[in-house]
Design a protein around this motif. Structure first.
Motif, PDB file in Angstrom:
ATOM      1  N   UNK A   9       0.832  -1.202   0.000  1.00  0.00           N
ATOM      2  CA  UNK A   9       0.000   0.000   0.000  1.00  0.00           C
ATOM      3  C   UNK A   9       0.868   1.254   0.000  1.00  0.00           C
ATOM      4  N   UNK A  10       1.919   1.251   0.815  1.00  0.00           N
ATOM      5  CA  UNK A  10       2.830   2.392   0.852  1.00  0.00           C
ATOM      6  C   UNK A  10       3.568   2.511  -0.476  1.00  0.00           C
ATOM      7  N   UNK A  11       3.998   1.378  -1.045  1.00  0.00           N
ATOM      8  CA  UNK A  11       4.674   1.401  -2.356  1.00  0.00           C
ATOM      9  C   UNK A  11       3.778   2.035  -3.416  1.00  0.00           C
ATOM     10  N   UNK A  12       2.500   1.671  -3.411  1.00  0.00           N
ATOM     11  CA  UNK A  12       1.549   2.238  -4.383  1.00  0.00           C
ATOM     12  C   UNK A  12       1.425   3.750  -4.195  1.00  0.00           C
ATOM     13  N   UNK A  13       1.313   4.192  -2.958  1.00  0.00           N
ATOM     14  CA  UNK A  13       1.243   5.621  -2.673  1.00  0.00           C
ATOM     15  C   UNK A  13       2.508   6.325  -3.165  1.00  0.00           C
ATOM     16  N   UNK A  14       3.674   5.787  -2.838  1.00  0.00           N
ATOM     17  CA  UNK A  14       4.927   6.418  -3.252  1.00  0.00           C
ATOM     18  C   UNK A  14       5.060   6.439  -4.776  1.00  0.00           C
ATOM     19  N   UNK A  40       0.004   9.452  10.459  1.00  0.00           N
ATOM     20  CA  UNK A  40      -1.029  10.380   9.997  1.00  0.00           C
ATOM     21  C   UNK A  40      -0.555  11.106   8.741  1.00  0.00           C
ATOM     22  N   UNK A  41      -1.489  11.733   8.054  1.00  0.00           N
ATOM     23  CA  UNK A  41      -1.201  12.364   6.761  1.00  0.00           C
ATOM     24  C   UNK A  41      -0.197  13.509   6.889  1.00  0.00           C
ATOM     25  N   UNK A  66       0.219  16.972  -2.234  1.00  0.00           N
ATOM     26  CA  UNK A  66       0.881  15.779  -1.677  1.00  0.00           C
ATOM     27  C   UNK A  66       0.095  15.276  -0.481  1.00  0.00           C
ATOM     28  N   UNK A  67      -0.268  16.183   0.424  1.00  0.00           N
ATOM     29  CA  UNK A  67      -1.002  15.773   1.624  1.00  0.00           C
ATOM     30  C   UNK A  67      -2.365  15.182   1.262  1.00  0.00           C
ATOM     31  N   UNK A  68      -3.052  15.776   0.290  1.00  0.00           N
ATOM     32  CA  UNK A  68      -4.360  15.260  -0.118  1.00  0.00           C
ATOM     33  C   UNK A  68      -4.231  13.838  -0.656  1.00  0.00           C
ATOM     34  N   UNK A  72      -5.908  10.631   1.133  1.00  0.00           N
ATOM     35  CA  UNK A  72      -6.838   9.763   0.411  1.00  0.00           C
ATOM     36  C   UNK A  72      -6.428   8.297   0.557  1.00  0.00           C
ATOM     37  N   UNK A  73      -5.158   8.015   0.408  1.00  0.00           N
ATOM     38  CA  UNK A  73      -4.672   6.646   0.568  1.00  0.00           C
ATOM     39  C   UNK A  73      -4.881   6.159   1.999  1.00  0.00           C
ATOM     40  N   UNK A  74      -4.548   6.988   2.973  1.00  0.00           N
ATOM     41  CA  UNK A  74      -4.667   6.568   4.371  1.00  0.00           C
ATOM     42  C   UNK A  74      -6.126   6.308   4.744  1.00  0.00           C
TER      43      UNK A  74
END
Length: 106
Positions: A9-14, A40-41, A66-68, A72-74
């Motif tokens: 999940x983190x890999x996808x976000x990055x 947290x975001x 970036x934060x948005x 969204x992912x979190x």
């Protein structure tokens, strides 16, 4: 239901941050965030900026984007985590620890 893979999940976000917003972190920084993602975001956003060697206070609009994306992912991770819990088990995003992938501290 299959256990969550928080590292994936983190890999996808990055990956999305790199492709869509130009935040392409060095491999060692990617691994660090996969192993121990911020909870947290806001913290995750700061960690991405720090890993990129950028000041988050310089480009407000980009920081918000970036934060948005991170938020969204979190939120999706929180929803997936909640779906994995029995109805009578306490949950929620406030106690989430993504490093384990199972919602426990660790």
């Amino acid at each position: 239901m299959a256990p969550r893979d928080s590292k994936a999940e983190v890999r996808q976000l990055l990956h999305e941050l790199c492709v869509d917003l130009g935040f392409c972190l060095p491999p060692q920084e990617q691994r660090r965030l996969e192993q121990a993602p911020p909870a947290d975001a806001d913290s995750f956003t700061y960690a991405v900026y720090e890993a990129e060697g950028m000041d988050p206070g310089v480009h407000d609009q980009l920081r918000r984007q970036v934060r948005e994306r991170i938020d969204r992912h979190m939120r999706r991770w929180d929803a997936l985590e909640g779906a994995d819990r029995p109805d009578d088990e306490p949950g929620g995003h406030h106690g989430r620890h993504l490093a384990d992938g199972d919602g426990t501290a660790g």
